[in-house]
Design a protein around this motif. Structure first.
Motif, PDB file in Angstrom:
ATOM      1  N   ARG A  20     -38.818  40.437 -68.892  1.00 25.16           N
ATOM      2  CA  ARG A  20     -39.202  41.415 -69.606  1.00 25.16           C
ATOM      3  C   ARG A  20     -40.844  41.687 -69.396  1.00 25.16           C
ATOM      4  O   ARG A  20     -41.155  43.193 -69.008  1.00 25.16           O
ATOM      5  N   THR A  21     -41.580  40.623 -68.945  1.00 23.22           N
ATOM      6  CA  THR A  21     -42.902  40.969 -68.498  1.00 23.22           C
ATOM      7  C   THR A  21     -42.818  41.890 -67.296  1.00 23.22           C
ATOM      8  O   THR A  21     -43.702  42.655 -67.075  1.00 23.22           O
ATOM      9  N   LEU A  22     -42.021  41.391 -66.201  1.00 22.72           N
ATOM     10  CA  LEU A  22     -41.851  42.007 -65.100  1.00 22.72           C
ATOM     11  C   LEU A  22     -41.637  43.473 -65.284  1.00 22.72           C
ATOM     12  O   LEU A  22     -42.392  44.371 -64.382  1.00 22.72           O
ATOM     13  N   PHE A  23     -40.662  43.804 -65.577  1.00 17.59           N
ATOM     14  CA  PHE A  23     -40.089  45.397 -65.817  1.00 17.59           C
ATOM     15  C   PHE A  23     -41.080  46.107 -66.833  1.00 17.59           C
ATOM     16  O   PHE A  23     -41.127  47.296 -66.508  1.00 17.59           O
ATOM     17  N   ARG A  24     -41.866  45.520 -67.627  1.00 23.41           N
ATOM     18  CA  ARG A  24     -42.690  46.227 -68.637  1.00 23.41           C
ATOM     19  C   ARG A  24     -43.989  46.433 -67.819  1.00 23.41           C
ATOM     20  O   ARG A  24     -44.454  47.621 -68.126  1.00 23.41           O
ATOM     21  N   ARG A  30     -39.859  48.517 -61.745  1.00 26.60           N
ATOM     22  CA  ARG A  30     -39.097  49.701 -62.337  1.00 26.60           C
ATOM     23  C   ARG A  30     -38.519  50.628 -61.540  1.00 26.60           C
ATOM     24  O   ARG A  30     -37.521  50.916 -61.627  1.00 26.60           O
ATOM     25  N   ILE A  31     -39.156  50.988 -60.508  1.00 25.96           N
ATOM     26  CA  ILE A  31     -38.635  51.860 -59.296  1.00 25.96           C
ATOM     27  C   ILE A  31     -37.600  51.124 -58.828  1.00 25.96           C
ATOM     28  O   ILE A  31     -36.394  51.566 -58.467  1.00 25.96           O
ATOM     29  N   GLU A  32     -37.581  49.786 -58.583  1.00 25.98           N
ATOM     30  CA  GLU A  32     -36.586  48.992 -57.756  1.00 25.98           C
ATOM     31  C   GLU A  32     -35.328  48.733 -58.681  1.00 25.98           C
ATOM     32  O   GLU A  32     -34.239  48.896 -58.126  1.00 25.98           O
ATOM     33  N   LEU A  33     -35.588  48.588 -59.793  1.00 26.19           N
ATOM     34  CA  LEU A  33     -34.594  48.831 -60.781  1.00 26.19           C
ATOM     35  C   LEU A  33     -33.697  50.341 -60.835  1.00 26.19           C
ATOM     36  O   LEU A  33     -32.618  50.089 -60.826  1.00 26.19           O
ATOM     37  N   ILE A  60     -30.106  43.688 -53.882  1.00 23.11           N
ATOM     38  CA  ILE A  60     -30.369  43.851 -55.163  1.00 23.11           C
ATOM     39  C   ILE A  60     -30.890  42.529 -55.763  1.00 23.11           C
ATOM     40  O   ILE A  60     -31.975  42.915 -56.768  1.00 23.11           O
ATOM     41  N   GLY A  61     -30.669  41.612 -55.453  1.00 26.18           N
ATOM     42  CA  GLY A  61     -31.330  40.318 -56.256  1.00 26.18           C
ATOM     43  C   GLY A  61     -32.597  39.827 -55.493  1.00 26.18           C
ATOM     44  O   GLY A  61     -33.452  39.437 -55.859  1.00 26.18           O
ATOM     45  N   MET A  62     -32.529  40.159 -54.110  1.00 24.98           N
ATOM     46  CA  MET A  62     -33.634  39.779 -53.295  1.00 24.98           C
ATOM     47  C   MET A  62     -34.857  40.481 -53.489  1.00 24.98           C
ATOM     48  O   MET A  62     -35.899  39.837 -53.613  1.00 24.98           O
ATOM     49  N   VAL A  63     -34.686  41.883 -53.724  1.00 26.44           N
ATOM     50  CA  VAL A  63     -36.082  42.739 -54.021  1.00 26.44           C
ATOM     51  C   VAL A  63     -36.758  42.315 -55.177  1.00 26.44           C
ATOM     52  O   VAL A  63     -37.953  42.018 -55.196  1.00 26.44           O
ATOM     53  N   PRO A  64     -36.085  42.291 -56.345  1.00 28.20           N
ATOM     54  CA  PRO A  64     -36.863  42.070 -57.723  1.00 28.20           C
ATOM     55  C   PRO A  64     -37.202  40.741 -57.543  1.00 28.20           C
ATOM     56  O   PRO A  64     -38.229  40.351 -58.163  1.00 28.20           O
ATOM     57  N   ALA A  65     -36.588  39.760 -56.932  1.00 23.29           N
ATOM     58  CA  ALA A  65     -37.041  38.299 -56.896  1.00 23.29           C
ATOM     59  C   ALA A  65     -38.319  38.218 -56.076  1.00 23.29           C
ATOM     60  O   ALA A  65     -39.363  37.707 -56.657  1.00 23.29           O
TER      61      ALA A  65
END
Length: 123
Positions: A20-24, A30-33, A60-65
């Motif tokens: 939640r903190t990451l995406f908020r 958010r762009i990556e999502l 998809i898993g690697m980038v937000p990680a």
């Protein structure tokens, strides 16, 4: 419920709070999502193979990680060096950001290799 399972459940709560903190609080996340959702939609529309789905899921898993680790490193670095700019902190933050860039470039390459030929074939 015993203490072991309570601890495991608590660790998942912390992880979801971190998401939640990451995406908020991280615009790039958010762009990556959005890009990940676009890749999934294209995957369904273009009927990609199981192997192609595997590659898409990995990136998809690697980038937000990588983004999460970069954000954590940046926040910790900013906290530690609140009152002074330090050249080592700058290098640490730059290298962490480079990790995200490398992952994003790899994801872009996978997307191009999978989707571009299929899109060209449609035209």
């Amino acid at each position: 419920m015993n203490r072991y399972f309570h601890g495991r459940i608590q660790s998942f709560r912390f992880a979801f709070r971190g998401l939640r903190t990451l995406f908020r609080e991280t615009p790039n996340a958010r762009i990556e999502l959005v890009m990940a959702l676009l890749a999934v939609a294209l995957g369904f529309l273009l009927h990609i193979s199981a192997t192609e789905w595997l590659a898409i899921c990995i990136v998809i898993g690697m980038v937000p990680a990588c983004e999460a680790l970069n954000t954590a490193i940046e926040r910790l670095s900013d906290y530690v060096s609140q009152h002074q700019k330090h050249p080592i902190i700058r290098k640490v933050k730059d290298v962490a950001a480079a990790g995200v860039l490398i992952a994003a470039i790899a994801a872009l390459a996978v997307g191009i290799l999978i989707f571009l030929p299929k899109l060209v074939a449609l035209l």
